[in-house]
Design a protein around this motif. Structure first.
Motif, PDB file in Angstrom:
ATOM      1  N   ASP A 499       0.887  -1.061   0.374  1.00 15.41           N
ATOM      2  CA  ASP A 499       0.217   0.168   0.173  1.00 15.41           C
ATOM      3  C   ASP A 499       1.034   1.507  -0.033  1.00 15.41           C
ATOM      4  OD1 ASP A 499      -2.610   1.085  -0.247  1.00 15.41           O
ATOM      5  OD2 ASP A 499      -1.922   1.837   2.412  1.00 15.41           O
ATOM      6  N   LEU A 633      -0.120  -0.990  -4.766  1.00 13.14           N
ATOM      7  CA  LEU A 633      -1.785  -1.174  -4.758  1.00 13.14           C
ATOM      8  C   LEU A 633      -2.053   0.136  -3.823  1.00 13.14           C
ATOM      9  CD1 LEU A 633      -3.090  -2.711  -6.711  1.00 13.14           C
ATOM     10  CD2 LEU A 633      -3.681  -3.539  -4.913  1.00 13.14           C
ATOM     11  N   GLN A 658      -7.165   2.338  -6.714  1.00 12.52           N
ATOM     12  CA  GLN A 658      -8.259   1.506  -5.619  1.00 12.52           C
ATOM     13  C   GLN A 658      -8.407   1.797  -4.454  1.00 12.52           C
ATOM     14  OE1 GLN A 658      -7.470  -1.738  -7.637  1.00 12.52           O
ATOM     15  NE2 GLN A 658      -6.672   0.066  -9.358  1.00 12.52           N
ATOM     16  N   LYS A 663      -8.238  -3.836  -4.235  1.00  9.92           N
ATOM     17  CA  LYS A 663      -7.065  -4.592  -3.451  1.00  9.92           C
ATOM     18  C   LYS A 663      -7.080  -6.026  -3.363  1.00  9.92           C
ATOM     19  CE  LYS A 663      -5.319  -0.198  -1.595  1.00  9.92           C
ATOM     20  NZ  LYS A 663      -4.468   0.396  -0.667  1.00  9.92           N
ATOM     21  N   TYR A 666      -7.600  -7.699  -6.739  1.00  5.72           N
ATOM     22  CA  TYR A 666      -6.554  -7.896  -7.512  1.00  5.72           C
ATOM     23  C   TYR A 666      -6.242  -8.766  -7.204  1.00  5.72           C
ATOM     24  CZ  TYR A 666      -1.532  -5.919  -9.332  1.00  5.72           C
ATOM     25  OH  TYR A 666      -0.714  -6.953 -10.099  1.00  5.72           O
ATOM     26  N   MET A 679       1.415  -8.987   1.336  1.00  4.62           N
ATOM     27  CA  MET A 679       0.343  -7.775   1.170  1.00  4.62           C
ATOM     28  C   MET A 679       0.852  -7.341   2.348  1.00  4.62           C
ATOM     29  SD  MET A 679      -2.076  -5.056  -0.027  1.00  4.62           S
ATOM     30  CE  MET A 679      -2.047  -4.213   0.527  1.00  4.62           C
ATOM     31  N   ASP A 686      -6.584  -1.897   4.675  1.00  3.59           N
ATOM     32  CA  ASP A 686      -6.662  -2.859   3.376  1.00  3.59           C
ATOM     33  C   ASP A 686      -6.910  -4.324   4.842  1.00  3.59           C
ATOM     34  OD1 ASP A 686      -4.605  -0.964   1.738  1.00  3.59           O
ATOM     35  OD2 ASP A 686      -4.007  -0.832   3.308  1.00  3.59           O
ATOM     36  N   ALA A 689      -7.408  -6.729   1.952  1.00  2.31           N
ATOM     37  CA  ALA A 689      -6.467  -7.216   1.327  1.00  2.31           C
ATOM     38  C   ALA A 689      -5.560  -7.865   2.186  1.00  2.31           C
ATOM     39  CB  ALA A 689      -6.151  -6.143   0.125  1.00  2.31           C
TER      40      ALA A 689
END
Length: 791
Positions: A499, A633, A658, A663, A666, A679, A686, A689
């Motif tokens: 991120d 991202l 995004q 995310k 993806y 990640m 997040d 994700a």
């Protein structure tokens, strides 16, 4: 009247005359448990072991103290008036059937919503409805089915180490018997002629027999029980060859002295069990040490905002919290301690504790429990007791949040142990058959030596000790992993996704400028109080910039992840966030991150953030570029794209605008293409994700965004060391493979001497724990060496 045994607990039921379903029971308690099992279709419990229950002893009277509200409050981890959570230490947990019945408590009583067993610590964590089931009745239920908890009111605390002294007692008995048997064997060793043959031969041999009885039937009982349970479940565990070797040695030795054909192998028998238990004791002590290091010294780098008596706010570490402190809990922030709500509207999500996602609203003066997450703006609380760091560890590792991520090396260890046991049994029988034909006097020695020397205990120890030490080392370096499986997954990743805001940018060094209409004092005060409730990195940076204003409790607050925040106070509405969220359309483009503001739906202006990237960012990416696919991202616009292209390797993918769900999708798509994804995010926007990725790391910068979605927490100051941590995880897998190889070499050499009849069982018994100790020493030294490279 003939002797009868209780169908449930196995005790004498001759005098009770309690018959139910054509089965005899010693008391109504055992009969009731059997009835419960029958009604709930759980009678297969009796297939797992014979007479599994332990008889309850005056349990109704014994637990009257659990009706005392103050005592109950001391014992409970969580209590919201409806749901209660408690962890109970249960010494009787010893096998798979124990786990099975304790994790099926909800079928015995519907008031129990979940029960999770920690086999290593012998405790069960029970979540139940306190309106229909009291704590006393829960404990009584556990006692009635043979699992009476250990409850100490004097020193009861979460994470306390309860010492099981049974291993020490068994080791003591085996050591005493082994010493005496060896002493009694001296005349046989030194062939003391007339003295031995004429007067004391039979006495000494029968004394050795009697000394071996408590060793076989008491000290070695765990091996027999484990082997029996394994065979009953059609599993060849590592205790099968040990138990078989002990049985053969005992029967052969007893037969020899009964028929006066020899002195038997009682020295080898008692020595075998003594050295096995010595190795087991060493293993237990080492593992307890590693567990202690993990629970109490590896503090998470989580900060919390403390409000001083003058009203100033400062960030402190959670383990510095003291009773009576005033704390600020922001939106989406975890409550780290039990406390009293003083100011603000509390809407608490206790799913972190209970596993249930429903939220509860609390008013000023209500008690809030550690582990809850605030979901509606900021609140102020007064601390009731200091933080239990081990409790945060326990919450984070709660099985409720475990994903079905592949545990490859655990499976490898189990499959190797299983196949190894089968191979050893086959070799033992073939070698014995050979010696029975060519030299029968060596057959029994060969059989027992093969079974003992080739025990795969060392193989089974490789992974847990390697991973345990790596967890400890990484914790000291401010990289905190949820469990050992994260190391395995980290070693297999091939794609790393970052991120941007709050992850590769340093919040504390960000500069901000404002362009737009002048904010009134009321608008600035409302903006400050709205930002006060948010944990987003941009909100925190902007909050520090604004002037001090009186703190007020907002009438309405909502944070839209990835979009912005809106709040209402005294009929004045404010919105802060992205241009689309505010409803603003601009013809100009900016190269920097921006946050827009509207007051009562009227656009006011824009805050522009000039990002400062984390120290060592470019070097970190250059260290990673050859081995991993790298991706940025971000939810921000493309304003920083040009700067990032200059800083990062050319192959780095840069994807902007995004949303949190984008995310997640993806990552999911690339996983279907074979990617193993790491990640790295801030733990707030997040969360999805982080949960979807193979390994999710949350960056912590003294922010209490403690999420079950992440697999690891990385202190922001150690961000540039990430490639070293990944390298260590790969080294850990190599260490395990090397220890497997060493164990195999040891077994091959040992088997050669055992099969050829050159190895006595007692020597095999000494070498077997030594091999385990050598494997533990190798893994510990090797992991410490790679740990020093981080200094």
């Amino acid at each position: 009247m003939g002797h009868k045994t209780c169908f449930h607990c196995g005790l004498d039921s001759s005098s009770s005359e309690i018959i139910f379903d054509e089965k005899s029971f010693c008391c109504n308690g055992c009969k009731t448990v059997y009835e419960i099992f029958s009604v709930n279709d759980l009678t297969c419990y009796y297939d797992l072991q014979q007479a599994p229950g332990a008889t309850p002893k005056d349990i109704e009277v014994k637990y009257n103290f659990l009706e005392n509200a103050k005592i109950i409050e001391q014992l409970l981890e969580f209590d919201d008036g409806e749901t209660q959570v408690i962890s109970l230490y249960i010494p009787h947990i010893h096998c798979s059937s124990c786990i099975w019945i304790l994790e099926n408590l909800n079928r015995l009583n519907p008031a129990v919503s979940s029960s999770i067993v920690n086999f290593g610590k012998k405790n069960v964590r029970v979540t139940y409805n306190s309106e229909t089931l009291s704590l006393k009745n829960l404990v009584t239920l556990l006692s009635s089915i043979g699992y009476e908890p250990f409850i100490s009111l004097d020193d009861y605390s979460i994470g306390k180490k309860h010492i099981d002294r049974s291993l020490i007692y068994k080791l003591g008995v085996a050591g005493f018997a082994f010493g005496n048997v060896m002493f009694l064997s001296f005349p046989e060793y030194f062939q003391v002629g007339e003295f031995w043959l004429e007067q004391y031969k039979h006495l000494f041999r029968w004394l050795m027999f009697f000394f071996s009885l408590p060793v076989v039937f008491y000290s070695a009982q765990d091996y027999f029980v484990s082997a029996f349970k394994g065979l009953q479940s059609k599993i060849l565990n590592i205790d099968v060859p040990i138990a078989l070797g002990v049985v053969v040695l005992f029967i052969r030795s007893t037969t020899e002295i009964i028929f006066d054909v020899g002195s038997g192998f009682f020295d080898s028998l008692t020595g075998l069990i003594f050295f096995l238990l010595l190795g087991k004791f060493f293993q237990q002590k080492t593992y307890t040490f590693l567990s202690f290091e993990r629970d109490y010294k590896s503090y998470f780098p989580i900060g919390i905002t403390k409000i001083s008596s003058e009203g100033n706010e400062e960030s402190i570490q959670v383990y510095d919290i003291k009773k009576g402190d005033r704390l600020l809990i922001r939106n989406e922030e975890l409550i780290p301690v039990d406390c009293i709500l003083i100011k603000g509207k509390a809407r608490i999500d206790y799913s972190f504790v209970t596993g249930e996602s429903k939220t509860v609203s609390k008013q000023s003066g209500d008690k809030l429990f550690a582990g809850g997450k605030q979901l509606e703006g900021s609140i102020e609380v007064d601390v009731l007791k200091t933080v239990e760091q081990s409790y945060l560890t326990q919450l984070w590792s709660n099985d409720v949040f475990k994903k079905n991520k592949e545990l490859s090396f655990t499976n490898i260890t189990n499959s190797i142990s299983k196949r190894f046991t089968m191979a050893i049994l086959l070799i033992a029988f073939l070698a014995t058959a050979y010696w029975l034909i060519f030299d029968s006097s060596k057959a029994i020695n060969v059989f027992t030596s093969v079974l003992i020397i080739a025990c795969p205990c060392a193989i089974a120890l490789s992974a847990p000790f390697t991973f345990g030490n790596i967890l400890r080392i990484l914790g000291k370096k401010k990289f905190y992993l949820k469990n050992a499986s994260v190391i395995e997954q980290l070693a297999k990743i091939n794609t790393i996704i970052f991120d941007k805001t709050g992850t590769i940018t340093a919040n504390k060094e960000t500069s901000i400028s404002y362009e737009g209409s002048q904010l009134s004092i009321d608008e600035e005060s409302l903006l400050k109080n709205t930002l006060r409730g948010s944990n987003h990195p941009l909100s925190r940076s902007l909050y520090q910039l604004l002037n001090e204003h009186d703190i007020v409790s907002l009438d309405y607050f909502e944070e839209h992840l990835g979009k912005g925040i809106e709040a209402v106070y005294n009929n004045r509405k404010i919105k802060i966030g992205s241009a689309p969220f505010i409803g603003f359309t601009s013809n100009t483009t900016t190269l920097n991150t921006t946050v827009h503001i509207s007051s009562n739906n009227k656009y006011k202006g824009t805050f522009t953030f000039y990002n400062k990237y984390r120290k060592g960012l470019s070097k970190l990416f250059n260290n990673l570029k050859n081995n991993y696919d790298l991706v940025i991202l971000s939810g921000d616009n493309e304003g920083e794209k040009a700067n990032l292209k200059k800083l990062l390797p050319t192959k780095t993918k840069l994807i902007f605008n995004q949303k949190p769900e984008d995310k997640l999708e993806y990552i999911k798509y690339h996983q279907t293409e074979g990617a193993k994804v790491l990640m790295i995010g801030d733990g707030l926007n997040d969360a999805g994700a982080l949960a979807q990725s193979d390994v999710g790391i949350a960056i912590s910068e003294n922010v209490n965004v403690f999420s079950p979605a992440c697999d690891a927490i990385l202190d922001a100051s150690k961000f540039d060391q990430l490639h070293h941590y990944i390298k260590i995880s790969k080294s850990a897998i190599k260490i395990i493979k090397w220890s497997f190889l060493l164990s195999f070499l040891y077994n091959i050499i040992g088997l050669y001497f055992a099969i050829t009849g050159q190895l006595a069982p007692v020597v095999a018994a000494i070498l077997m724990p030594l091999s385990s100790i050598s494997i533990v020493a190798f893994t510990t030294i090797a992991t410490n060496i790679i740990g020093r490279k981080l200094d």
